[in-house]
Design a protein around this motif. Structure first.
Motif, short mmCIF file in Angstrom:
data_model
loop_
_atom_site.label_atom_id
_atom_site.label_comp_id
_atom_site.label_asym_id
_atom_site.label_seq_id
_atom_site.Cartn_x
_atom_site.Cartn_y
_atom_site.Cartn_z
N THR A 91 -26.26 27.27 -8.15
CA THR A 91 -26.01 28.45 -9.12
C THR A 91 -24.69 27.91 -9.81
O THR A 91 -24.87 28.31 -11.10
N LEU A 92 -23.73 27.35 -9.22
CA LEU A 92 -22.72 26.81 -10.31
C LEU A 92 -23.10 25.88 -11.41
O LEU A 92 -22.68 25.82 -12.59
N LEU A 93 -23.85 24.85 -10.99
CA LEU A 93 -24.41 23.86 -11.81
C LEU A 93 -25.16 24.53 -12.99
O LEU A 93 -25.15 24.07 -14.09
N ASN A 94 -26.12 25.52 -12.46
CA ASN A 94 -26.90 26.31 -13.56
C ASN A 94 -26.16 27.02 -14.59
O ASN A 94 -26.28 27.11 -15.62
N GLU A 95 -25.07 27.65 -14.09
CA GLU A 95 -24.23 28.23 -14.86
C GLU A 95 -23.43 27.33 -15.95
O GLU A 95 -23.32 27.69 -17.46
N LYS A 105 -23.90 13.02 -16.47
CA LYS A 105 -23.96 12.83 -14.97
C LYS A 105 -24.22 13.99 -14.17
O LYS A 105 -24.95 14.24 -13.56
N GLY A 106 -23.49 14.93 -14.80
CA GLY A 106 -23.66 16.28 -14.17
C GLY A 106 -24.97 16.98 -14.50
O GLY A 106 -25.55 17.54 -13.50
N ASP A 107 -25.67 16.51 -15.57
CA ASP A 107 -26.64 17.07 -15.99
C ASP A 107 -28.01 16.50 -14.98
O ASP A 107 -28.94 17.12 -14.49
N SER A 108 -27.70 15.05 -14.83
CA SER A 108 -28.57 14.52 -13.81
C SER A 108 -28.48 15.09 -12.32
O SER A 108 -29.52 15.01 -11.73
N LEU A 109 -27.31 15.18 -11.99
CA LEU A 109 -27.01 16.06 -10.76
C LEU A 109 -27.86 17.25 -10.60
O LEU A 109 -28.33 17.61 -9.70
N PHE A 110 -27.70 18.10 -11.66
CA PHE A 110 -28.35 19.54 -11.62
C PHE A 110 -29.95 19.22 -11.73
O PHE A 110 -30.58 20.12 -10.83
N GLN A 111 -30.32 18.30 -12.22
CA GLN A 111 -32.00 18.05 -12.04
C GLN A 111 -32.20 17.91 -10.59
O GLN A 111 -33.22 18.34 -10.17
N ASP A 112 -31.56 17.02 -9.97
CA ASP A 112 -31.57 16.38 -8.49
C ASP A 112 -31.67 17.86 -7.68
O ASP A 112 -32.34 17.90 -6.83
N VAL A 113 -30.47 18.48 -7.74
CA VAL A 113 -30.28 19.53 -6.89
C VAL A 113 -31.16 20.74 -7.06
O VAL A 113 -31.58 21.22 -6.03
N SER A 114 -31.85 20.74 -8.46
CA SER A 114 -32.95 21.82 -8.62
C SER A 114 -34.15 21.65 -7.85
O SER A 114 -34.65 22.52 -7.26
N ARG A 115 -34.42 20.20 -7.62
CA ARG A 115 -35.54 19.91 -6.65
C ARG A 115 -35.34 20.43 -5.31
O ARG A 115 -36.30 20.83 -4.41
N LEU A 116 -34.04 20.28 -4.70
CA LEU A 116 -33.93 20.57 -3.59
C LEU A 116 -33.66 22.32 -3.47
O LEU A 116 -34.11 22.99 -2.53
N TYR A 117 -33.15 22.91 -4.44
CA TYR A 117 -33.00 24.41 -4.45
C TYR A 117 -34.53 25.05 -4.66
O TYR A 117 -34.67 25.98 -3.71
N ASP A 118 -35.38 24.42 -5.02
CA ASP A 118 -36.76 25.27 -5.30
C ASP A 118 -37.42 25.22 -3.95
O ASP A 118 -37.82 25.98 -3.74
N GLN A 119 -37.03 24.21 -3.09
CA GLN A 119 -37.56 24.33 -1.50
C GLN A 119 -36.60 25.40 -0.67
O GLN A 119 -37.31 25.71 0.25
N GLU A 232 -14.07 15.86 -12.78
CA GLU A 232 -14.27 15.25 -14.01
C GLU A 232 -15.44 14.47 -14.40
O GLU A 232 -15.86 14.40 -15.37
N ALA A 233 -16.13 14.33 -13.22
CA ALA A 233 -17.47 13.45 -13.25
C ALA A 233 -18.86 14.34 -13.84
O ALA A 233 -19.66 13.88 -14.70
N PHE A 234 -18.58 15.77 -13.37
CA PHE A 234 -19.76 16.24 -13.60
C PHE A 234 -19.50 17.62 -14.50
O PHE A 234 -20.73 18.09 -15.31
N PHE A 235 -18.28 17.83 -15.00
CA PHE A 235 -18.05 18.93 -16.00
C PHE A 235 -17.12 18.49 -16.84
O PHE A 235 -16.17 17.69 -16.88
N LEU A 236 -17.36 18.82 -18.12
CA LEU A 236 -16.45 18.95 -19.48
C LEU A 236 -15.26 19.67 -19.04
O LEU A 236 -15.07 20.62 -18.59
N PRO A 237 -14.10 19.03 -19.49
CA PRO A 237 -12.78 19.78 -19.41
C PRO A 237 -12.68 20.90 -20.28
O PRO A 237 -13.24 20.89 -21.34
N TYR A 249 -12.83 22.79 -4.30
CA TYR A 249 -13.02 22.60 -3.11
C TYR A 249 -14.38 23.21 -2.51
O TYR A 249 -15.26 22.72 -1.65
N ARG A 250 -14.49 24.51 -2.99
CA ARG A 250 -15.92 25.23 -2.59
C ARG A 250 -17.16 24.51 -3.20
O ARG A 250 -18.00 24.24 -2.56
N PHE A 251 -16.98 24.04 -4.43
CA PHE A 251 -17.89 23.18 -5.05
C PHE A 251 -18.34 22.13 -4.40
O PHE A 251 -19.51 21.55 -4.16
#
Length: 437
Positions: A91-95, A105-119, A232-237, A249-251
């Motif tokens: 949800t956070l990555l989608n927003e 890198k964050g977009d690549s992470l989002f694609q992989d997490v989406s595969r798991l989220y769908d399940q 810093e790796a996944f989100f633009l400042p 920390y929650r993320f």
């Protein structure tokens, strides 16, 4: 009818699936958290680690004794995450994706997490195919290990938590066992009274104790984990990132939840390695935090262990009572129970099994060789195997995750790891009535 349908499904699935045992891997623990992973980074999942299915060596019973009855408690097999564990990170990555603030890198992470989220959509906490295979393997090995107890036929009484992942685990387990010994007569039960026995409610912490538990968990998180690099790796400042992810920390915690679950969904989602997005230091830190968090939740801590051991008394009493009934009837091959981690570890702690019976200060589990990938992974189980000779003398040995263990506090006249039932039984009953817990 539901249980019957689940059993038939388990029988069909068991007939189509072969054993999925891994090759034995030495598990000599050193106290070095990373070294003890032995390069198997899926073990960093801890409580969410898939069952390895690595039985230990078996000590031959004394001459003239053979197994005739087994008392078993198994945690459900590999499952999908529960609640936010399968959805919050996505949800956070989608927003963030919709806001255009993900890095490549964050977009690549989002694609992989989406595969798991769908399940996880509409499948909150449900058993995975791998979880079913785990229970099939445990059942087959139990049959082979204690074959004389099952080949004579007899009754098998099966109890389960009302939660579906436990019912389907029971279906897979009993289907595989039945395929090995079709003369067994099985009965099944679930419901509120059963739930009270095999997964009793926790002893209620007073408010001060609960607050202390939460404070300890929070202090461990902040001591071990630094989420800055991930941000810093996944989100633009910028201010949008702070608005979408106000609590890094929650993320970090929820990203670890879904990353840890990838191995459990291997057969549904294919190989998805979300762990590769963490640095070595981040992965080890988050893994240690979750190890401490859930050991404090379910384990035998100095601070809170007595509350957890208390709720296992009903289960232990059921173990003793059903063993008495099986010995008296002479035609019961096994009592099988299917439930949750929240009952299994307290039961092992209450009995005093090595090493679960050892109290460890909260926050010190990892440095004390108490790794939940080994002791409370998906499919974890406790088996009590009863042996008898022609004179009617009964010996019992304990296997935890299919590896022999002992009760350091209990001396026995029988050769280790066997215990004389006449000595073991009063010891267990004393634990059921101990008012200090």
């Amino acid at each position: 009818m539901l249980v019957l349908l689940l059993l038939l499904a388990g029988l069909l699935f068991a007939s189509c699936q072969g054993p999925k045992n891994q090759e034995p891997v030495p598990q000599v623990l050193t106290g070095d958290y990373e070294a003890d992973l032995q390069g198997q980074w899926d073990r960093t999942a801890g409580l969410f680690h898939s069952y390895e299915g690595i039985p230990g060596p078996q000590t031959a019973a004394p001459k003239g004794y053979e197994p005739f009855y087994v008392s078993h408690y198994g945690r459900h097999g590999s499952r999908r995450q529960i609640g936010g564990g399968g959805t919050v990170a996505w949800t956070l990555l989608n927003e963030a994706s919709q806001a255009g603030i993900l890095t490549p890198k964050g977009d690549s992470l989002f694609q992989d997490v989406s595969r798991l989220y769908d399940q996880h959509v509409g499948m909150d906490g449900e058993l995975t195919l791998r979880g079913g295979q785990e229970h099939q393997g445990i059942a087959r090995r139990m049959y082979k290990r204690f074959q004389p107890a099952f080949d004579k036929g007899g009754k098998v009484h099966c109890q389960s938590s009302k939660i579906r992942r436990c019912l389907i685990s029971m279906s897979n387990f009993t289907g595989a066992l039945w395929s090995q010994a079709p003369e067994l007569e099985m009965d099944f039960i679930t419901g509120d009274p059963t739930q009270t026995v095999i997964m009793h409610d926790y002893y209620e912490y007073d408010e001060a104790t609960l607050n202390r538990s939460v404070a300890l968990e929070d202090s461990v998180l902040h001591a071990l984990v630094n989420p800055q690099h991930m941000m810093e790796a996944f989100f633009l400042p910028g201010p949008q990132t702070a608005a979408v992810v106000p609590d890094p920390y929650r993320f970090a915690k929820y990203l670890f939840y879904i990353a840890a679950d990838a191995q459990d969904l291997l057969l549904e989602a294919g190989p998805v390695d979300v762990f590769r997005y963490f640095t070595r230091e981040e992965l080890l830190a988050l893994s240690k935090f979750f190890n401490e968090k859930y050991y404090q939740t379910f384990g035998n801590t100095v601070e809170f262990g007595k509350y957890l051991r208390w709720q296992a008394k009903w289960l232990l009493e059921d173990v003793v009572n059903r063993a008495d009934a099986a010995l008296a009837a002479g035609n019961v091959a096994a009592d099988l129970r299917f439930g949750h981690d929240s009952a299994l570890f307290p039961l092992a702690s209450l009995i005093g099994l090595d090493p679960m019976g050892t109290e460890i200060p909260a926050g010190k589990a990892s440095e004390s060789n108490m790794y939940l990938w080994k002791y409370l992974c998906m499919g974890s189980n406790l088996q009590m195997a009863f042996y008898k000779n022609k004179a009617g003398s009964v010996l019992v040995k304990f296997l935890y995750n299919e590896q022999e263990t002992t009760i350091p506090a209990l001396a026995s006249s029988a050769p280790a790891p066997y215990y004389d039932w006449e000595e073991l039984r009063p010891y267990l009953l004393t634990l059921c009535t101990d008012k200090s817990l």
